[in-house]
Design a protein around this motif. Structure first.
Motif, PDB file in Angstrom:
ATOM      1  N   ASN A  10      32.660  48.135  39.389  1.00  0.00           N
ATOM      2  CA  ASN A  10      33.366  47.542  38.253  1.00  0.00           C
ATOM      3  C   ASN A  10      34.093  48.566  37.383  1.00  0.00           C
ATOM      4  N   PRO A  12      37.286  50.160  36.327  1.00  0.00           N
ATOM      5  CA  PRO A  12      38.698  49.830  36.552  1.00  0.00           C
ATOM      6  C   PRO A  12      39.492  51.065  36.961  1.00  0.00           C
ATOM      7  N   ASP A  16      44.663  50.925  34.935  1.00  0.00           N
ATOM      8  CA  ASP A  16      44.242  49.798  34.114  1.00  0.00           C
ATOM      9  C   ASP A  16      43.726  50.267  32.763  1.00  0.00           C
ATOM     10  N   VAL A  42      37.590  47.756  28.385  1.00  0.00           N
ATOM     11  CA  VAL A  42      37.670  47.832  29.850  1.00  0.00           C
ATOM     12  C   VAL A  42      36.307  47.787  30.532  1.00  0.00           C
TER      13      VAL A  42
END
Length: 202
Positions: A10, A12, A16, A42
């Motif tokens: 997970n 990013p 991003d 994020v």
């Protein structure tokens, strides 16, 4: 395989994270962009962000480089159009000047350059690369306009340096919201400068 590092789940992609940083600057202002706040945005810890970026200065510089990459692609697209040099020069100026007060790209640009007083050589070279790309594209466009007789026979490099100094000064006024200066007024001043410097007796 034993001993192999486990992939983080997970986490990013870096792009991003940089996009999220720019969105935070646009929506909340640069003062709200902290490692902790960005991490919450994020889904990463501030420690994880520091692992990738080392310092907030590096995060800001990478965000600026990412934003410049997008602007650079748009600039190249505009300048590659089959249009008169003056029309493409107007497009260059329009892209250069901030959209208005607290324009996120210019807000970030000002912060990075303010911090550059204490930057290392690598950071300074990366900042110079950003400036150099804008300058080279402008010089090439001016040289093309001169060669085609659209512009007066100016020295493209010298004229580009002066034009960009004018654009930087006016753009800072727009970005910080200086009273009495707005984007429309600035573009009018620049058009007058170009008409006097490039088009007279062309």
């Amino acid at each position: 395989m034993a001993g192999a590092p486990r992939a983080r789940k997970n986490a990013p992609p870096r792009e991003d994270v940089l996009a999220a940083a720019m969105e935070m600057i646009a929506e909340r202002g640069l003062e709200k962009l902290t490692m902790a706040a960005l991490g919450r945005e994020v889904g990463m810890s501030s420690g994880h962000l520091l692992y990738y970026f080392r310092t907030k200065d590096e995060l800001l510089l990478q965000a600026l480089e990412w934003s410049e990459g997008r602007l650079g692609a748009e600039r190249r697209r505009l300048l590659a159009r089959p249009a008169p040099a003056r029309e493409r020069l107007d497009a260059y100026v329009d892209l250069y000047v901030p959209d208005g007060h607290r324009d996120p790209h210019w807000t970030l640009w000002l912060e990075v350059w303010n911090r550059s007083q204490n930057a290392d050589d690598d950071a300074r070279e990366r900042q110079a690369a950003i400036e150099g790309a804008w300058h080279r594209d402008l010089v090439a466009l001016l040289a093309e306009g001169v060669s085609r007789g659209e512009f007066r026979p100016v020295d493209p490099d010298r004229f580009a340096a002066r034009l960009r100094a004018l654009l930087d000064g006016f753009s800072i006024h727009v970005a910080i919201g200086l009273r009495g200066t707005d984007r429309g007024q600035i573009l009018g001043h620049v058009r007058e400068f170009l008409e006097q410097g490039l088009l007279a007796d062309a």
